[in-house]
Design a protein around this motif. Structure first.
Motif, PDB file in Angstrom:
ATOM      1  N   ASP A   2       0.837  -1.189   0.000  1.00 40.83           N
ATOM      2  CA  ASP A   2       0.000   0.000   0.000  1.00 40.83           C
ATOM      3  C   ASP A   2       0.883   1.254   0.000  1.00 40.83           C
ATOM      4  N   VAL A   3       0.655   2.139  -0.947  1.00 43.77           N
ATOM      5  CA  VAL A   3       1.482   3.339  -1.104  1.00 43.77           C
ATOM      6  C   VAL A   3       1.388   4.228   0.137  1.00 43.77           C
ATOM      7  N   TYR A   4       0.220   4.394   0.685  1.00 34.04           N
ATOM      8  CA  TYR A   4       0.035   5.256   1.856  1.00 34.04           C
ATOM      9  C   TYR A   4       0.791   4.711   3.068  1.00 34.04           C
ATOM     10  N   ASP A  83      -6.706   7.713  -5.055  1.00 38.30           N
ATOM     11  CA  ASP A  83      -6.008   6.492  -4.651  1.00 38.30           C
ATOM     12  C   ASP A  83      -4.638   6.405  -5.338  1.00 38.30           C
ATOM     13  N   ASN A  85      -2.566   4.148  -5.025  1.00 35.92           N
ATOM     14  CA  ASN A  85      -2.258   2.768  -5.397  1.00 35.92           C
ATOM     15  C   ASN A  85      -2.550   2.493  -6.865  1.00 35.92           C
ATOM     16  N   ARG A  86      -3.222   3.416  -7.539  1.00 35.06           N
ATOM     17  CA  ARG A  86      -3.475   3.264  -8.971  1.00 35.06           C
ATOM     18  C   ARG A  86      -2.260   3.644  -9.826  1.00 35.06           C
TER      19      ARG A  86
END
Length: 153
Positions: A2-4, A83, A85-86
């Protein structure tokens, strides 16, 4: 990954998108590419790292400025997409470094942005093409400004 969560693990906080400073779109989508307008070494539209590299600022301060530009770009993308993550990959970054006469370490300064993107997205997704350009002045006396192109899903 997860990027966040990765941004948080690296000790950073995703900032809100910076206020616009003119007539432009912060993010322009063409197909599956996002073109991100120049992001400066600022926070909430106010300069954080300003002055010329090689006289007023060190390479390390310039690298921190480049990381701040990257976080600002990701904040703009988050506002646009909702998002991070895209993001499939970093296609290219085009960096401008305010430089004193004789300073020619722009690539070393921009490594701050490149390394952060690699640390967030991994080497395959996070390392793209890159240009590091010297300039005599940037808006608001910023030290670094960077444009980004991301490929999205």
């Amino acid at each position: 990954m997860d990027v966040y969560k990765r941004i948080e693990e690296l000790g950073y906080t995703l900032p809100p998108a910076a206020p616009k400073g003119g007539i432009y779109k912060p993010v322009k989508q063409v197909g599956n590419l996002l073109f991100i307008s120049g992001q400066g070494s600022s926070r909430n539209g106010q300069p954080v790292v300003s002055g010329k590299l090689g006289s007023e600022r060190t390479i390390e301060e310039g690298q921190e400025a480049a990381r701040l530009c990257t976080l600002n770009a990701l904040g703009a993308v988050h506002e646009y997409l909702g998002d991070l993550n895209r993001i499939r990959s970093v296609v290219k970054i085009l960096a401008f470094v305010a430089s004193a006469p004789g300073f020619n370490f722009q690539p070393k300064v921009v490594d701050g942005a490149s390394k952060l993107l690699m640390d967030i997205f991994g080497e395959d997704r996070g390392v793209g093409a890159r240009s590091a350009i010297s300039t005599n002045e940037l808006p608001k006396n910023l030290s670094v400004e960077i444009e980004y192109i991301f490929e999205i899903e």
